[in-house]
Design a protein around this motif. Structure first.
Motif, PDB file in Angstrom:
ATOM      1  N   GLY A 165       3.205  -7.934  12.378  1.00 57.47           N
ATOM      2  CA  GLY A 165       4.066  -7.926  11.203  1.00 57.47           C
ATOM      3  C   GLY A 165       5.108  -6.837  11.227  1.00 57.47           C
ATOM      4  O   GLY A 165       6.277  -7.068  10.945  1.00 57.47           O
ATOM      5  N   SER A 166       4.727  -5.623  11.576  1.00 63.58           N
ATOM      6  CA  SER A 166       5.672  -4.513  11.606  1.00 63.58           C
ATOM      7  C   SER A 166       5.265  -3.548  12.703  1.00 63.58           C
ATOM      8  O   SER A 166       4.148  -3.579  13.212  1.00 63.58           O
ATOM      9  CB  SER A 166       5.709  -3.781  10.259  1.00 63.58           C
ATOM     10  OG  SER A 166       4.488  -3.106  10.030  1.00 63.58           O
ATOM     11  N   GLU A 167       6.170  -2.669  13.070  1.00 67.19           N
ATOM     12  CA  GLU A 167       5.895  -1.702  14.128  1.00 67.19           C
ATOM     13  C   GLU A 167       4.727  -0.789  13.768  1.00 67.19           C
ATOM     14  O   GLU A 167       4.009  -0.300  14.627  1.00 67.19           O
ATOM     15  CB  GLU A 167       7.143  -0.850  14.399  1.00 67.19           C
ATOM     16  CG  GLU A 167       8.344  -1.642  14.880  1.00 67.19           C
ATOM     17  CD  GLU A 167       8.161  -2.205  16.272  1.00 67.19           C
ATOM     18  OE1 GLU A 167       7.436  -1.598  17.061  1.00 67.19           O
ATOM     19  OE2 GLU A 167       8.749  -3.266  16.559  1.00 67.19           O
TER      20      GLU A 167
ATOM     21  N   THR B  92      -4.058  -5.380   8.590  1.00 68.41           N
ATOM     22  CA  THR B  92      -3.053  -6.436   8.663  1.00 68.41           C
ATOM     23  C   THR B  92      -3.611  -7.652   7.940  1.00 68.41           C
ATOM     24  O   THR B  92      -4.833  -7.853   7.911  1.00 68.41           O
ATOM     25  CB  THR B  92      -2.707  -6.767  10.135  1.00 68.41           C
ATOM     26  OG1 THR B  92      -1.568  -7.631  10.183  1.00 68.41           O
ATOM     27  CG2 THR B  92      -3.870  -7.444  10.841  1.00 68.41           C
TER      28      THR B  92
ATOM     29  N   THR C 290       3.730 -10.737  15.767  1.00 64.99           N
ATOM     30  CA  THR C 290       5.162 -11.054  15.775  1.00 64.99           C
ATOM     31  C   THR C 290       5.849 -10.654  17.075  1.00 64.99           C
ATOM     32  O   THR C 290       7.019 -10.970  17.285  1.00 64.99           O
ATOM     33  CB  THR C 290       5.877 -10.363  14.598  1.00 64.99           C
ATOM     34  OG1 THR C 290       5.631  -8.942  14.672  1.00 64.99           O
ATOM     35  CG2 THR C 290       5.370 -10.892  13.273  1.00 64.99           C
TER      36      THR C 290
END
Length: 437
Positions: free
Chosen positions: A360-362, A242, A269
């Motif tokens: 940031g994302s799953e 990340t 997030t």
């Protein structure tokens, strides 16, 4: 110097160095591909992570508390610092300018010593545990670090003129027993990662593997395989990456307007408990123009610290998912505790719901299992290891040391990214089993 408001010793084997091996390493002439710092956890009240290295001429062992913040390594120069190889960093010199310091020592009238020098660049060493800073001389001296970790550290690689800051004895108050300073792992120009990379010409990258109390961990600088006994290698492909974010406003105790933070922030997030999203005020998870908010990693915070509303949301969600486990009275500083005898165990710690930090994302979730989310107390209670950080903290989420233990974290400063393994216990190994030899 005036104050500016704002461990247990390592196991003996971690200081082993056969004299002949040290001499051979010092005269070999070739740069190592990696150097290491051994790490232990202070089992006393501080819960700090302590490392050891050798410094000065002749070389002497020094202990320091690991810190993901800070501008430089700093050590106590008041308590009998003796060396034939220390040198001052002159005011206005290139290293002084690169340190972003405008301070210059000019009024010391005593006998010359590391803490009493004139025309010397001044720094501001800070104790990030007690939030006390002071002024101190920036000097250079010999620093020697092991190039292997198992079966014992050594031989040593020597940096002949490693830049650091002199602190005062009072600055060590609040540090683990025996610690003479703090070893900065930050992204600052003269923190260990960048300075060691420039000295030995290896990659500006380090891996951090923090141990629980009673075990050994390691910091690896440079280019080395992440090998663990017995015969397991953690490849880069198996890490989840990340971006490392830059807070536009300094978080240091002493800074100049316009300075950016040298600490490590990541883009959390969202948070999940047992796979279910926790309702949060998402604006708290972002860093605003004043440098407030966001998520950072800290080795001096023993446990993860959450802004009040985030703390309540996470503990409420965790309580709802564990309604069948008998509760125990809260044990400070924790709010949610259970009867430890009623909690099952797994390979990755107590059998409790997972906590996920969504990055940031799953696809980039840091999954936290019971070994890193729960804390056993002396009275037999098992507590959720998150602490209420108040309603208006500078940083909304501070990932503390306990949550990082027995996880391998790779800080790649060149690519500005963080790689993480999640719990090594899943792979039937741990930080104590790291092998570099």
């Amino acid at each position: 110097m005036a104050r500016l408001p704002a461990a247990t010793p390592l196991a003996a084997l971690l200081f082993l160095c056969v004299l002949s091996a040290c001499r051979a390493a010092g005269s070999g002439g070739s740069n190592p591909s990696a150097v290491v710092l051994p790490v232990s956890k202070d089992a006393a009240a501080t819960q700090q992570y302590v490392t050891g290295f050798r410094q000065r001429t002749p070389l002497v062992p020094v202990q320091a508390v690991l810190d993901l913040a800070g501008a430089t390594l700093w050590v106590d120069c008041d308590a009998g610092y003796a060396s034939s190889t220390y040198r001052r960093v002159p005011c206005g010199s290139k290293p002084c300018r690169l340190s972003r310091s405008a301070a210059c020592a000019t009024s010391c009238s005593g006998p010359p010593s590391p803490s009493c020098l004139n025309d010397t660049c001044g720094g501001f060493p800070g104790n990030t545990v007690t939030h006390v800073s002071t002024g101190g001389n920036i000097i250079t001296d010999v620093l020697a670090l092991p190039t292997t970790f198992r079966p014992a550290p050594g031989p040593l690689a020597t940096a002949p003129a490693f830049l650091f800051t002199c602190g005062s004895t009072f600055l060590t108050e609040g540090l683990a027993a025996g610690a003479a300073g703090m070893a900065s792992l930050s992204r600052a120009r003269f923190a260990l990662p960048t300075q060691l990379a420039a000295t030995f010409r290896f990659s500006r990258r380090f891996a951090l593997c923090l141990p629980p109390a009673g075990a050994a961990g390691v910091v690896v600088f440079g280019d080395a395989p992440y090998a663990f006994q017995p015969g397991f290698v953690l490849s880069n492909a198996s890490l989840i990456y990340t971006p490392l974010l830059v807070n536009p406003v300094s978080t240091a105790g002493v800074s100049t307007k316009g300075d950016k933070s040298d600490e490590y922030f990541v883009g959390v997030t969202g948070i999940k408990v047992n796979g279910r999203a926790v309702p949060l005020n998402a604006t708290l998870l972002a860093i605003d123009k004043q440098g407030v908010g966001g998520t950072k990693l800290s080795t001096v915070a023993p446990y993860t610290v959450l802004e009040t509303s985030i703390h309540k949301a996470v503990t409420d969600a965790f309580a709802a998912e564990t309604a069948m486990i008998p509760r125990a009275a809260p044990v400070a500083p924790f709010k949610l505790c259970y009867d430890g005898s009623k909690v099952g165990s797994t390979r990755v710690g107590p059998a409790v719901p997972t906590i996920e930090l969504v990055l940031g994302s799953e696809a980039a979730s840091w999954v936290v299992f019971g070994a890193n989310s729960m804390v056993a107390t002396k009275g037999g209670a098992l507590c959720l290891g998150v602490v209420d950080g108040g309603r208006a903290p500078r940083t909304s989420v501070v990932i503390g040391g306990h949550m990082m233990e027995d996880n391998l974290l790779e800080f790649d400063l060149e690519a500005s990214r963080l790689g993480f393994s999640s719990s090594l216990l899943f792979r039937r190994t741990n930080c104590n089993n790291f092998h570099l030899g």
